[in-house]
Design a protein around this motif. Structure first.
Motif, short mmCIF file in Angstrom:
data_model
loop_
_atom_site.label_atom_id
_atom_site.label_comp_id
_atom_site.label_asym_id
_atom_site.label_seq_id
_atom_site.Cartn_x
_atom_site.Cartn_y
_atom_site.Cartn_z
N ALA A 58 1.06 -1.33 0.10
CA ALA A 58 -0.01 0.20 0.26
C ALA A 58 0.57 0.87 0.03
CB ALA A 58 -1.41 0.22 1.19
N ALA A 59 0.71 2.10 -1.01
CA ALA A 59 0.65 3.21 -0.56
C ALA A 59 1.27 3.82 1.42
CB ALA A 59 0.06 4.52 -1.16
N PRO A 60 2.87 4.61 1.19
CA PRO A 60 2.72 5.19 2.64
C PRO A 60 1.20 6.79 2.44
CG PRO A 60 4.32 5.87 1.58
CD PRO A 60 3.28 4.69 -0.04
N LYS A 61 1.13 6.16 3.66
CA LYS A 61 0.07 7.73 4.53
C LYS A 61 1.08 9.09 4.26
CE LYS A 61 -2.73 4.86 7.41
NZ LYS A 61 -3.23 4.54 8.75
N LYS A 62 0.01 10.42 3.32
CA LYS A 62 1.17 11.37 3.68
C LYS A 62 1.12 11.69 4.85
CE LYS A 62 1.03 16.25 0.75
NZ LYS A 62 0.52 16.94 0.81
N PHE A 63 1.68 12.58 5.07
CA PHE A 63 1.76 12.94 6.15
C PHE A 63 2.03 14.62 7.03
CE2 PHE A 63 4.35 15.57 9.78
CZ PHE A 63 3.69 15.05 10.85
N ASP A 64 0.98 15.06 7.42
CA ASP A 64 0.83 16.64 6.84
C ASP A 64 0.79 17.68 8.90
OD1 ASP A 64 -0.60 16.70 4.97
OD2 ASP A 64 -2.53 16.63 5.81
N PRO A 65 1.84 17.71 8.56
CA PRO A 65 2.27 18.89 9.73
C PRO A 65 1.44 19.55 10.63
CG PRO A 65 3.55 19.86 8.37
CD PRO A 65 2.64 17.99 7.67
N GLN A 66 0.84 19.73 11.92
CA GLN A 66 -0.42 20.53 12.27
C GLN A 66 0.89 21.59 13.62
OE1 GLN A 66 -3.29 20.16 11.89
NE2 GLN A 66 -2.98 18.68 11.06
N PRO A 67 0.51 22.58 12.62
CA PRO A 67 1.58 23.98 13.73
C PRO A 67 0.60 23.76 15.43
CG PRO A 67 -0.25 24.99 12.46
CD PRO A 67 -0.72 23.62 12.17
N TYR A 68 2.17 23.72 16.36
CA TYR A 68 1.94 24.10 17.92
C TYR A 68 0.67 25.50 17.91
CZ TYR A 68 3.18 24.41 22.53
OH TYR A 68 3.03 24.40 23.92
N ARG A 69 -0.06 25.78 18.02
CA ARG A 69 -0.77 26.64 18.32
C ARG A 69 -1.09 26.97 19.32
NH1 ARG A 69 -3.69 26.34 13.79
NH2 ARG A 69 -4.96 24.46 13.40
N ASN A 70 -0.35 27.19 20.61
CA ASN A 70 0.10 27.76 21.18
C ASN A 70 1.40 28.21 22.18
OD1 ASN A 70 -3.03 27.48 22.61
ND2 ASN A 70 -1.61 25.15 23.26
N ALA A 71 1.87 28.91 20.95
CA ALA A 71 3.27 29.07 20.68
C ALA A 71 3.51 30.17 20.80
CB ALA A 71 2.87 29.74 19.11
N GLN A 72 2.37 31.48 21.87
CA GLN A 72 2.04 32.47 22.98
C GLN A 72 2.05 31.47 24.74
OE1 GLN A 72 0.15 32.10 21.05
NE2 GLN A 72 -2.55 31.82 22.15
N SER A 73 2.27 30.75 24.64
CA SER A 73 2.40 29.86 26.27
C SER A 73 3.28 29.16 26.35
CB SER A 73 1.48 28.31 25.80
OG SER A 73 0.01 29.05 26.03
N VAL A 74 4.38 28.70 27.58
CA VAL A 74 5.21 28.24 28.12
C VAL A 74 5.17 26.14 27.07
CG1 VAL A 74 6.42 27.19 30.22
CG2 VAL A 74 5.17 29.29 30.01
N ASP A 75 6.60 25.97 26.86
CA ASP A 75 6.48 25.40 26.20
C ASP A 75 6.28 23.56 26.91
OD1 ASP A 75 7.31 22.88 24.14
OD2 ASP A 75 8.88 23.76 24.02
N PRO A 76 5.66 23.10 26.65
CA PRO A 76 6.26 21.82 27.68
C PRO A 76 6.63 20.97 28.47
CG PRO A 76 4.47 21.15 26.03
CD PRO A 76 4.53 22.30 25.43
N PHE A 77 8.10 21.26 27.37
CA PHE A 77 8.83 20.64 27.57
C PHE A 77 10.09 21.68 27.78
CE2 PHE A 77 6.58 18.21 24.10
CZ PHE A 77 6.34 16.62 24.72
N SER A 78 10.23 22.80 28.37
CA SER A 78 11.07 23.65 28.27
C SER A 78 11.49 23.12 29.42
CB SER A 78 10.81 25.18 27.57
OG SER A 78 10.24 25.74 28.35
N THR A 79 12.71 24.40 30.74
CA THR A 79 13.10 24.32 31.17
C THR A 79 12.60 25.57 32.34
OG1 THR A 79 14.73 25.39 30.75
CG2 THR A 79 15.66 23.16 31.29
#
Length: 189
Positions: A58-79
């Motif tokens: 089967a043909a591979p599924k196309k990956f559609d990247p989604q933008p991070y909508r909470n850019a003004q919030s604190v990144d959950p992975f940041s120090t």
């Protein structure tokens, strides 16, 4: 008997033996040739009859990247998020962590407790010291020193163990004290 002394009878027997051996060898080779031909014919027949059945991929599924909508919030992975949480704990008057945040870290706080081995103890001028082996180096510690990555503070040293208290987060996120210890490790002889 030497070759020159052979009788005509032995020469004929010797020659007949060679002839019988040559005939047997020819019959055996002829038998091998016919088996080889049969095998070749069977293999060719199998090739004609068997068809490969390969299921197409089967043909591979196309990956559609989604933008991070909470850019003004604190990144959950940041120090930054951890720093904010630690500062809030530091300001809390009943926090067990408040006193630990205002002091300079000691060298043995860079290592986890399970990476340390108590290898001995000694008394000097009425004070008890313990010897710890960490990364093939030997350290001398006393009551009040800090060790381990969980704000561990040594409360007692005796001949066979180091007792300390650590400050860790419980399931609710509250900082609590818990006891811990390092036992004297027997050295193999």
């Amino acid at each position: 008997m030497s070759r020159t002394q052979q009788t005509p009878h032995t020469v004929q027997t010797h020659g007949a033996g060679r002839w019988v051996l040559a005939c047997a060898l020819a019959v055996a080779l002829a038998g091998c040739a016919s088996e080889s031909e049969e095998l070749s014919e069977w293999m060719e027949q199998q090739r004609r009859e068997v068809r490969a059945s390969v299921v197409p991929l089967a043909a591979p599924k196309k990956f559609d990247p989604q933008p991070y909508r909470n850019a003004q919030s604190v990144d959950p992975f940041s120090t930054q998020k951890l720093t904010v949480a630690l500062k809030q704990e530091e300001r809390a008057p009943n926090s067990a962590l408040a006193g630990e945040m205002n002091r300079r870290k000691e060298p043995l706080e860079a290592y986890p407790l399970d990476g340390m081995n108590m290898v001995g103890s000694l008394d000097r001028k009425g004070r008890r010291f313990a010897l710890l082996r960490v990364d093939k180096l030997l350290y001398q510690v006393k009551v009040g020193d800090h060790i381990g990555q969980n704000y561990g503070r040594i409360t007692k040293i005796d001949e066979t163990q180091i007792v300390l208290r650590e400050i860790v987060q419980d399931a609710a996120g509250e900082w609590i004290e818990r006891p811990a210890s390092l036992q004297l490790q027997e050295q193999p002889r």
